[in-house]
Design an enzyme around this catalytic site. Structure first.
Site, PDB file in Angstrom:
ATOM      1  N   CYS A  77       0.826  -1.202   0.000  1.00  0.00           N
ATOM      2  CA  CYS A  77       0.000   0.000   0.000  1.00  0.00           C
ATOM      3  C   CYS A  77       0.868   1.263   0.000  1.00  0.00           C
ATOM      4  O   CYS A  77       1.499   1.562  -1.002  1.00  0.00           O
ATOM      5  CB  CYS A  77      -0.988  -0.042   1.170  1.00  0.00           C
ATOM      6  SG  CYS A  77      -2.323   1.134   0.991  1.00  0.00           S
ATOM      7  N   HIS A 171      -3.722  -5.232   0.757  1.00  0.00           N
ATOM      8  CA  HIS A 171      -3.122  -5.627   2.040  1.00  0.00           C
ATOM      9  C   HIS A 171      -3.081  -7.150   2.166  1.00  0.00           C
ATOM     10  O   HIS A 171      -4.061  -7.761   2.606  1.00  0.00           O
ATOM     11  CB  HIS A 171      -3.916  -5.026   3.201  1.00  0.00           C
ATOM     12  CG  HIS A 171      -3.670  -3.566   3.373  1.00  0.00           C
ATOM     13  ND1 HIS A 171      -2.612  -3.060   4.102  1.00  0.00           N
ATOM     14  CD2 HIS A 171      -4.321  -2.489   2.877  1.00  0.00           C
ATOM     15  CE1 HIS A 171      -2.625  -1.748   4.050  1.00  0.00           C
ATOM     16  NE2 HIS A 171      -3.662  -1.370   3.316  1.00  0.00           N
ATOM     17  N   GLU A 173      -1.593  -8.833   4.307  1.00  0.00           N
ATOM     18  CA  GLU A 173      -1.418  -9.250   5.702  1.00  0.00           C
ATOM     19  C   GLU A 173      -2.739  -9.445   6.450  1.00  0.00           C
ATOM     20  O   GLU A 173      -2.762 -10.050   7.511  1.00  0.00           O
ATOM     21  CB  GLU A 173      -0.525  -8.246   6.448  1.00  0.00           C
ATOM     22  CG  GLU A 173      -1.142  -6.856   6.728  1.00  0.00           C
ATOM     23  CD  GLU A 173      -1.023  -5.880   5.562  1.00  0.00           C
ATOM     24  OE1 GLU A 173      -0.986  -6.326   4.409  1.00  0.00           O
ATOM     25  OE2 GLU A 173      -0.991  -4.661   5.823  1.00  0.00           O
ATOM     26  N   SER A 226       1.184 -12.784  38.995  1.00  0.00           N
ATOM     27  CA  SER A 226      -0.220 -12.584  39.334  1.00  0.00           C
ATOM     28  C   SER A 226      -1.010 -13.885  39.252  1.00  0.00           C
ATOM     29  O   SER A 226      -2.159 -13.932  39.668  1.00  0.00           O
ATOM     30  CB  SER A 226      -0.814 -11.595  38.332  1.00  0.00           C
ATOM     31  OG  SER A 226      -0.770 -12.180  37.027  1.00  0.00           O
ATOM     32  N   GLY A 228      -1.484 -15.043  36.275  1.00  0.00           N
ATOM     33  CA  GLY A 228      -1.851 -14.971  34.863  1.00  0.00           C
ATOM     34  C   GLY A 228      -0.807 -15.665  33.996  1.00  0.00           C
ATOM     35  O   GLY A 228       0.281 -15.989  34.475  1.00  0.00           O
ATOM     36  N   THR A 232       3.385 -15.919  34.706  1.00  0.00           N
ATOM     37  CA  THR A 232       3.765 -17.288  35.087  1.00  0.00           C
ATOM     38  C   THR A 232       4.808 -17.839  34.116  1.00  0.00           C
ATOM     39  O   THR A 232       5.815 -18.412  34.533  1.00  0.00           O
ATOM     40  CB  THR A 232       2.523 -18.217  35.088  1.00  0.00           C
ATOM     41  OG1 THR A 232       1.556 -17.655  35.959  1.00  0.00           O
ATOM     42  CG2 THR A 232       2.868 -19.616  35.551  1.00  0.00           C
TER      43      THR A 232
END
Ligand code: XMP
Length: 531
Positions: A77, A171, A173, A226, A228, A232
């Protein structure tokens, strides 16, 4: 490695994504990056789209060295228009913005230019692609040939006759260009000659070696966890690299889910062997939240208190290490020099992406101002990864599946799910209801189909009946959403029997609740959280 130069398009990060899916390593840098300042030589360069028009006085321009490096270049583009501008072509504003689907017809040119669409299966009427541009090429730069066109755009894709320079107006992608990934594959594999082979398996030893080198023989690292996925996985990787020289700190802010601090402690310490310190600061957090109803105030209080508690704990850890050496002698442990952050690639992109010629590039630590006086340096082992890659990494590091697939949980926790004042009583009610809700979602086998589910507690009372008696109790709102990126979301369509069971259990088992509602608001106009 493929170098992606970002000119600020909303789709730039998807180019990275598509290369990764092809197991090709790539790095995205702002378009202001000078080729001579790179410490590595890319094997190919992709120029992204942009919200600018190439002739805007403000428009960002490509470093001319991109074309003298001798590696293939693909402009997408705006990238195509930059190629045209720098090679003597003509770009003009189109009478109408072309936005949406188009069918392109590929033209064979009998040279290397054919490689960009080589082997891609086309429909009889061409290949469907997604367009989003205002300007378009009106004359071909010298030395270039057209390799695809549409009825309204004669120069949809071009290639230089000798140099390996390509440009596409559409595009490739985005997922709206169904064969777009094959175009990118053709560029990186066929034109640039990169085979791929970048994988998560190779990521682990490489990253562990990098962490060891950064931290040296003695360097100590701290990091907040946390429960999460990101923190982790980051903690486990750190532990694999430097063992007990990594200190994980979990702050119990009093607004976690039911038994969360205990569960995270068990999981990180017993399952994963991480050196974890849990700080129960719930009293401090709750005292500061007393009487506060405004959601942004709640967020601010929790964020600031978190920094304070974490910092205090880090200083304590350092003092304890010094004391141990004083008392027991022996070799001094290294100083805490590093702060682990579970920053992911989208956060990095958000901070490096090109925002305009005069915009400076943001720094991107999540925890602003953290530990400034300790002068900690950031270590971010996940900064190259997308969320699903972090999950794949977690599985390779033997983190239990139910943890790797966990829904996100916000930093301010239940405080933004209790509408009105946060009190111990309200927290207990919400924890209980939320626990039942999630348990039933798991029992129904629906957890992995939902992006995020939680209960919220409303600050109103409703009338009900239990046995022969009138009740006057609170209302629970259930929320479950499906989403790709949390920017937009749809409410999840539960089978009615599942909702029935959840409602019956919550109204029977949770004291203080006599009514359950299900939130059927999409985002937008709603948000995922209620506050
Ligand atoms: P919203 O409510 O903005 O949520 O649609 C989108 C996603 O962001 C999470 N969220 C937060 N996470 N601190 C966080 O760490 C916050 O203050 C916060 N607010 C929302 C939300 O849970 C959802 O995943």
């Amino acid at each position: 490695t493929i170098l992606i130069l970002d000119f600020g398009s909303q789709y730039s990060h998807l180019i990275t994504r598509r290369c990764r899916e092809l197991s090709v390593y790539c790095e995205m840098l702002p378009c202001t990056q000078k080729i001579k300042d790179l410490s590595w030589k890319p094997k190919g360069i992709i120029l992204s789209g942009s919200p600018y028009s190439v002739y805007d006085p403000e428009a960002p321009h490509v470093d001319p060295d991109v074309f003298t490096l001798g590696v293939p270049v693909l402009g997408i583009c705006y990238g195509l228009q930059e190629i045209a501008r720098t090679h003597g072509g003509q770009v003009e504003a189109h009478s109408h913005r072309e936005y949406g689907y188009a069918k392109i017809q590929v033209e064979k040119v009998g040279s290397h230019g054919d490689r960009l669409f080589d082997g891609i299966d086309m429909d009889t009427d061409g290949m469907q692609v997604w367009m989003s541009h205002g300007d378009q090429l009106t004359s071909l730069p010298p030395g270039f040939k057209v390799i695809a066109h549409t009825p309204t755009s004669p120069y949809t894709a071009i290639a230089h006759e000798i140099e390996h320079v390509f440009g596409v107006q559409f595009h490739p992608e985005v997922s709206h260009s169904p064969k777009g990934k094959e175009v990118i594959a053709a560029f990186v594999h066929n034109v640039c000659g990169i085979k791929g082979g970048w994988s998560m398996d190779s990521f682990i030893p490489k990253e562990i070696a990098r962490i060891r080198e950064i931290c040296g023989e003695k360097g100590q690292v701290i990091g907040a966890v946390s429960g999460g996925v990101d923190s982790t996985v980051a903690a486990k990787l750190m532990h694999e690299a430097i063992g007990d020289r990594f200190h994980a700190i979990m702050v119990d802010n009093g607004v976690l889910r039911k038994d969360e601090a205990k569960k995270v402690h068990e999981m990180l310490t017993e399952n994963l062997g991480v050196n974890l310190h849990v700080v129960d600061a719930s009293e401090l957090f709750l005292s500061r939240l007393r009487g506060v109803e405004d959601p942004e105030k709640k967020r601010k209080i929790i964020g600031n208190t978190f920094i304070e508690v974490f910092e205090d704990e880090a200083l304590k850890l350092e003092a304890a290490a010094e004391k141990e050496v004083e008392e027991k002698g022996g070799e001094a442990k290294g100083k805490i020099e590093w702060l682990l952050q579970g920053t992911l690639y989208p956060d990095v992109i958000e901070s490096i992406s090109f925002k305009g010629p005069s915009a400076t590039i943001k720094t991107h630590h999540n925890v602003g101002g953290l530990l400034e006086d300790m002068k900690l340096k950031l270590i971010e082992p996940l900064r190259e990864l997308f969320k699903d890659e972090v999950r794949a990494l977690g599985r390779l590091l033997n983190i239990p599946a139910h943890l790797v697939g966990r829904h996100p949980f916000p930093g301010p926790g239940l405080a933004i799910r209790i509408l009105g004042e946060v009190t111990r009583e309200q927290i207990t009610i919400l924890q209980h209801a939320d626990d039942i809700y999630i348990e039933e979602i798991r029992a129904a086998g629906l957890y992995d189909q939902i992006s995020q589910a939680f209960a919220a507690l409303l600050p109103v009372k409703a009338v009900g009946v239990a046995g022969d008696a009138r009740t006057y109790d609170q209302v629970i709102a259930l929320r479950a959403v499906s989403t790709e990126d949390f920017m937009t979301a749809d409410w999840f369509a539960f089978p009615p029997a599942v909702l029935k069971k959840i409602s019956s259990r919550i109204t029977n088992e949770v004291k203080g609740v006599n009514r359950v509602t299900y939130d059927i608001t999409s985002k937008p106009p709603g948000t995922v959280e209620w506050l």
